[in-house]
Design a protein around this motif. Structure first.
Motif, PDB file in Angstrom:
ATOM      1  N   TRP A   1      22.180 -14.727 -21.177  1.00 35.61           N
ATOM      2  CA  TRP A   1      22.421 -15.967 -20.431  1.00 35.61           C
ATOM      3  C   TRP A   1      23.841 -15.886 -19.879  1.00 35.61           C
ATOM      4  O   TRP A   1      24.787 -15.589 -20.607  1.00 35.61           O
ATOM      5  CB  TRP A   1      22.301 -17.186 -21.336  1.00 35.61           C
ATOM      6  CG  TRP A   1      21.001 -17.282 -22.065  1.00 35.61           C
ATOM      7  CD1 TRP A   1      19.800 -16.742 -21.696  1.00 35.61           C
ATOM      8  CD2 TRP A   1      20.768 -17.939 -23.318  1.00 35.61           C
ATOM      9  NE1 TRP A   1      18.835 -17.023 -22.633  1.00 35.61           N
ATOM     10  CE2 TRP A   1      19.398 -17.759 -23.641  1.00 35.61           C
ATOM     11  CE3 TRP A   1      21.577 -18.665 -24.185  1.00 35.61           C
ATOM     12  CZ2 TRP A   1      18.827 -18.286 -24.795  1.00 35.61           C
ATOM     13  CZ3 TRP A   1      21.012 -19.196 -25.335  1.00 35.61           C
ATOM     14  CH2 TRP A   1      19.649 -19.007 -25.634  1.00 35.61           C
ATOM     15  N   HIS A   2      24.002 -16.184 -18.620  1.00 38.72           N
ATOM     16  CA  HIS A   2      25.332 -16.023 -18.033  1.00 38.72           C
ATOM     17  C   HIS A   2      25.462 -16.826 -16.749  1.00 38.72           C
ATOM     18  O   HIS A   2      24.502 -17.432 -16.269  1.00 38.72           O
ATOM     19  CB  HIS A   2      25.616 -14.542 -17.750  1.00 38.72           C
ATOM     20  CG  HIS A   2      24.660 -13.915 -16.770  1.00 38.72           C
ATOM     21  ND1 HIS A   2      25.010 -13.604 -15.485  1.00 38.72           N
ATOM     22  CD2 HIS A   2      23.351 -13.547 -16.890  1.00 38.72           C
ATOM     23  CE1 HIS A   2      23.973 -13.064 -14.850  1.00 38.72           C
ATOM     24  NE2 HIS A   2      22.955 -13.027 -15.686  1.00 38.72           N
ATOM     25  N   HIS A   3      26.648 -16.810 -16.193  1.00 37.41           N
ATOM     26  CA  HIS A   3      26.928 -17.417 -14.886  1.00 37.41           C
ATOM     27  C   HIS A   3      28.244 -16.852 -14.375  1.00 37.41           C
ATOM     28  O   HIS A   3      29.120 -16.510 -15.159  1.00 37.41           O
ATOM     29  CB  HIS A   3      27.022 -18.938 -14.988  1.00 37.41           C
ATOM     30  CG  HIS A   3      26.645 -19.646 -13.727  1.00 37.41           C
ATOM     31  ND1 HIS A   3      27.407 -19.584 -12.571  1.00 37.41           N
ATOM     32  CD2 HIS A   3      25.586 -20.431 -13.435  1.00 37.41           C
ATOM     33  CE1 HIS A   3      26.814 -20.302 -11.630  1.00 37.41           C
ATOM     34  NE2 HIS A   3      25.706 -20.827 -12.110  1.00 37.41           N
TER      35      HIS A   3
ATOM     36  N   VAL B   1      21.367 -22.104 -15.610  1.00 38.79           N
ATOM     37  CA  VAL B   1      21.834 -20.907 -16.310  1.00 38.79           C
ATOM     38  C   VAL B   1      21.144 -19.680 -15.730  1.00 38.79           C
ATOM     39  O   VAL B   1      19.935 -19.691 -15.506  1.00 38.79           O
ATOM     40  CB  VAL B   1      21.521 -20.993 -17.824  1.00 38.79           C
ATOM     41  CG1 VAL B   1      22.013 -19.749 -18.547  1.00 38.79           C
ATOM     42  CG2 VAL B   1      22.131 -22.238 -18.426  1.00 38.79           C
ATOM     43  N   ARG B   2      21.908 -18.623 -15.484  1.00 37.49           N
ATOM     44  CA  ARG B   2      21.305 -17.362 -15.071  1.00 37.49           C
ATOM     45  C   ARG B   2      20.721 -16.668 -16.300  1.00 37.49           C
ATOM     46  O   ARG B   2      21.318 -16.675 -17.374  1.00 37.49           O
ATOM     47  CB  ARG B   2      22.352 -16.444 -14.423  1.00 37.49           C
ATOM     48  CG  ARG B   2      22.897 -16.954 -13.095  1.00 37.49           C
ATOM     49  CD  ARG B   2      23.880 -15.950 -12.509  1.00 37.49           C
ATOM     50  NE  ARG B   2      24.573 -16.490 -11.352  1.00 37.49           N
ATOM     51  CZ  ARG B   2      24.150 -16.370 -10.098  1.00 37.49           C
ATOM     52  NH1 ARG B   2      23.020 -15.734  -9.850  1.00 37.49           N
ATOM     53  NH2 ARG B   2      24.846 -16.881  -9.089  1.00 37.49           N
ATOM     54  N   VAL B   3      19.563 -16.061 -16.116  1.00 39.59           N
ATOM     55  CA  VAL B   3      18.876 -15.392 -17.219  1.00 39.59           C
ATOM     56  C   VAL B   3      18.573 -13.956 -16.802  1.00 39.59           C
ATOM     57  O   VAL B   3      17.947 -13.721 -15.774  1.00 39.59           O
ATOM     58  CB  VAL B   3      17.572 -16.122 -17.573  1.00 39.59           C
ATOM     59  CG1 VAL B   3      16.879 -15.430 -18.747  1.00 39.59           C
ATOM     60  CG2 VAL B   3      17.834 -17.592 -17.902  1.00 39.59           C
TER      61      VAL B   3
ATOM     62  N   SER C   1      15.190 -20.675 -19.964  1.00 37.12           N
ATOM     63  CA  SER C   1      14.033 -19.846 -19.621  1.00 37.12           C
ATOM     64  C   SER C   1      14.063 -19.469 -18.145  1.00 37.12           C
ATOM     65  O   SER C   1      14.420 -20.288 -17.294  1.00 37.12           O
ATOM     66  CB  SER C   1      12.729 -20.593 -19.920  1.00 37.12           C
ATOM     67  OG  SER C   1      12.586 -20.814 -21.296  1.00 37.12           O
ATOM     68  N   SER C   2      13.668 -18.247 -17.850  1.00 32.37           N
ATOM     69  CA  SER C   2      13.657 -17.760 -16.474  1.00 32.37           C
ATOM     70  C   SER C   2      12.586 -18.466 -15.664  1.00 32.37           C
ATOM     71  O   SER C   2      11.415 -18.494 -16.034  1.00 32.37           O
ATOM     72  CB  SER C   2      13.405 -16.250 -16.468  1.00 32.37           C
ATOM     73  OG  SER C   2      13.254 -15.775 -15.163  1.00 32.37           O
ATOM     74  N   LEU C   3      12.977 -19.057 -14.539  1.00 27.70           N
ATOM     75  CA  LEU C   3      12.045 -19.779 -13.686  1.00 27.70           C
ATOM     76  C   LEU C   3      11.987 -19.234 -12.261  1.00 27.70           C
ATOM     77  O   LEU C   3      10.927 -19.155 -11.663  1.00 27.70           O
ATOM     78  CB  LEU C   3      12.436 -21.265 -13.624  1.00 27.70           C
ATOM     79  CG  LEU C   3      12.353 -22.069 -14.913  1.00 27.70           C
ATOM     80  CD1 LEU C   3      12.896 -23.472 -14.686  1.00 27.70           C
ATOM     81  CD2 LEU C   3      10.920 -22.145 -15.416  1.00 27.70           C
TER      82      LEU C   3
ATOM     83  N   ALA D   1      16.385 -14.624  -8.421  1.00 28.87           N
ATOM     84  CA  ALA D   1      17.446 -14.705  -7.420  1.00 28.87           C
ATOM     85  C   ALA D   1      17.459 -13.404  -6.639  1.00 28.87           C
ATOM     86  O   ALA D   1      17.604 -12.330  -7.218  1.00 28.87           O
ATOM     87  CB  ALA D   1      18.791 -14.941  -8.093  1.00 28.87           C
ATOM     88  N   PRO D   2      17.271 -13.459  -5.319  1.00 30.61           N
ATOM     89  CA  PRO D   2      17.231 -12.221  -4.531  1.00 30.61           C
ATOM     90  C   PRO D   2      18.538 -11.451  -4.587  1.00 30.61           C
ATOM     91  O   PRO D   2      19.610 -12.026  -4.746  1.00 30.61           O
ATOM     92  CB  PRO D   2      16.963 -12.742  -3.107  1.00 30.61           C
ATOM     93  CG  PRO D   2      17.468 -14.153  -3.115  1.00 30.61           C
ATOM     94  CD  PRO D   2      17.183 -14.668  -4.495  1.00 30.61           C
ATOM     95  N   LYS D   3      18.435 -10.132  -4.476  1.00 24.63           N
ATOM     96  CA  LYS D   3      19.591  -9.229  -4.464  1.00 24.63           C
ATOM     97  C   LYS D   3      20.330  -9.217  -5.798  1.00 24.63           C
ATOM     98  O   LYS D   3      21.430  -8.706  -5.897  1.00 24.63           O
ATOM     99  CB  LYS D   3      20.562  -9.596  -3.339  1.00 24.63           C
ATOM    100  CG  LYS D   3      19.958  -9.514  -1.953  1.00 24.63           C
ATOM    101  CD  LYS D   3      20.978  -9.881  -0.894  1.00 24.63           C
ATOM    102  CE  LYS D   3      20.355  -9.830   0.492  1.00 24.63           C
ATOM    103  NZ  LYS D   3      21.338 -10.218   1.546  1.00 24.63           N
ATOM    104  N   GLU D   4      19.746  -9.780  -6.821  1.00 24.88           N
ATOM    105  CA  GLU D   4      20.387  -9.788  -8.140  1.00 24.88           C
ATOM    106  C   GLU D   4      19.348  -9.471  -9.204  1.00 24.88           C
ATOM    107  O   GLU D   4      18.197  -9.882  -9.098  1.00 24.88           O
ATOM    108  CB  GLU D   4      21.015 -11.147  -8.442  1.00 24.88           C
ATOM    109  CG  GLU D   4      22.095 -11.575  -7.470  1.00 24.88           C
ATOM    110  CD  GLU D   4      22.649 -12.946  -7.830  1.00 24.88           C
ATOM    111  OE1 GLU D   4      22.849 -13.210  -9.026  1.00 24.88           O
ATOM    112  OE2 GLU D   4      22.873 -13.743  -6.913  1.00 24.88           O
ATOM    113  N   ALA D   5      19.754  -8.757 -10.228  1.00 27.25           N
ATOM    114  CA  ALA D   5      18.851  -8.450 -11.333  1.00 27.25           C
ATOM    115  C   ALA D   5      18.876  -9.617 -12.318  1.00 27.25           C
ATOM    116  O   ALA D   5      19.221  -9.463 -13.485  1.00 27.25           O
ATOM    117  CB  ALA D   5      19.270  -7.159 -12.009  1.00 27.25           C
TER     118      ALA D   5
END
Length: 293
Positions: free
Chosen positions: A284-286, A271-273, A255-257, A260-264
């Motif tokens: 979901w990615h990294h 985990v990146r969401v 889940s998105s918490l 992250a600046p400069k990133e969508a």
């Protein structure tokens, strides 16, 4: 395969691996763009997973959370004895007592949730100091913990050392027990294995010059995982359904918490969401990057 070959050639990727699954079929392959790099028809070539190592580590951490061995919101220093032991790297980072006191106070607020969510306030890696080992370099906070997104390999490594202390096992042992063996990831490891002498891919620099493969003798949850697409696709399939995790824990993991600046993108727990827009599925990615990989 033709589309993949086109991407590899355009981006000048020496060797690319792809795994694909739909309800009807599964396939995996390697493709080489260089005459001196041979694609394995059995897709056994292993490579440095770099910071994707953090995703597997986050799963291990959450397995321990589900067993009650780790509390996501308990300050990590409290796991080191009744009085609590603050890592020496936080204690002597400055010349003045006042600055060290502030650094120690901040260190005492760090939790596993902050680490996995990348809001520890720590740098990615501590500043290099000639003549000192990595584990001796002072750790200085960039900002107050919990204040904002600060991607940090140091935070991940600190959490690794904490769970090793709690369990009495190395990261490699935990990874074998919690992930590699249950999921059949026979070619994956956080340390160098003898089989990598034959299986391991070489890294290339920006000038397309062949470099080493990287021999990691000590496991580091932030970047030393070696794997291949066959193994990692097994992990991803288990991840997609939250196998081995309490449903509530699985939901937290993905889940998105924290934006992250400069990133969508945002971060869950390791985990990146990303949500690419209305009507599109969440992703979901990294990413990952090591020298020459």
């Amino acid at each position: 395969m033709e589309a993949t070959a086109g991407i590899a050639k355009e981006r000048q990727i020496p060797l690319i691996q792809v795994a694909y699954r739909s309800p009807e079929r599964y396939f995996a392959f390697e493709y080489s763009t260089r005459e001196d790099v041979v694609a394995d028809p059995n897709v056994q070539t292993t490579f440095q997973a770099c910071s994707i190592s953090k995703v597997v580590f986050s799963y291990i951490v959450l397995r321990l959370v589900d067993r009650g061995l780790l509390d996501l919101d308990k300050p990590l220093y409290k796991y080191y004895g009744k009085k609590g032991k603050v890592d020496p790297r936080f204690c002597n980072a400055f010349e003045t007592r006042a600055e060290n006191k502030l650094n120690i106070r901040r260190a005492k607020t760090l939790t596993a949730r902050m680490v996995l969510n990348h809001r520890t306030g720590l740098p990615n890696w501590a500043k290099k100091i000639p003549g000192t080992k990595k584990e001796e370099r002072p750790l200085v906070f960039k900002c107050e913990p919990g204040e904002k997104h600060t991607y940090s390999g140091e935070g991940i490594w600190y959490l690794q050392r904490t769970i090793e202390h709690i369990t009495g096992k190395t990261l490699e042992q935990l990874a074998r027990e919690e992930v590699f063996e249950p999921f059949g990831m026979v070619s994956s490891s956080y340390v160098w294995l003898p089989r990598y002498k034959k299986q391991g891919a070489y890294g290339y620099n920006k000038n397309h010059e062949k470099r080493g493969r990287g021999v990691f003798k000590s496991p580091n949850a932030a970047y030393t995982l070696t794997t291949n697409v066959l193994d990692f696709s097994r992990f991803l399939e288990k991840m997609m359904v939250g196998e081995g995790l309490n449903p509530k824990t699985f939901k937290m993991w993905t889940s998105s918490l924290m934006p992250a600046p400069k990133e969508a993108t945002s971060f869950g727990l390791g985990v990146r969401v990303s949500n690419k827009g209305a009507g599109r599925n969440e992703v979901w990615h990294h990413s990952g990057s090591n020298p020459n990989f």
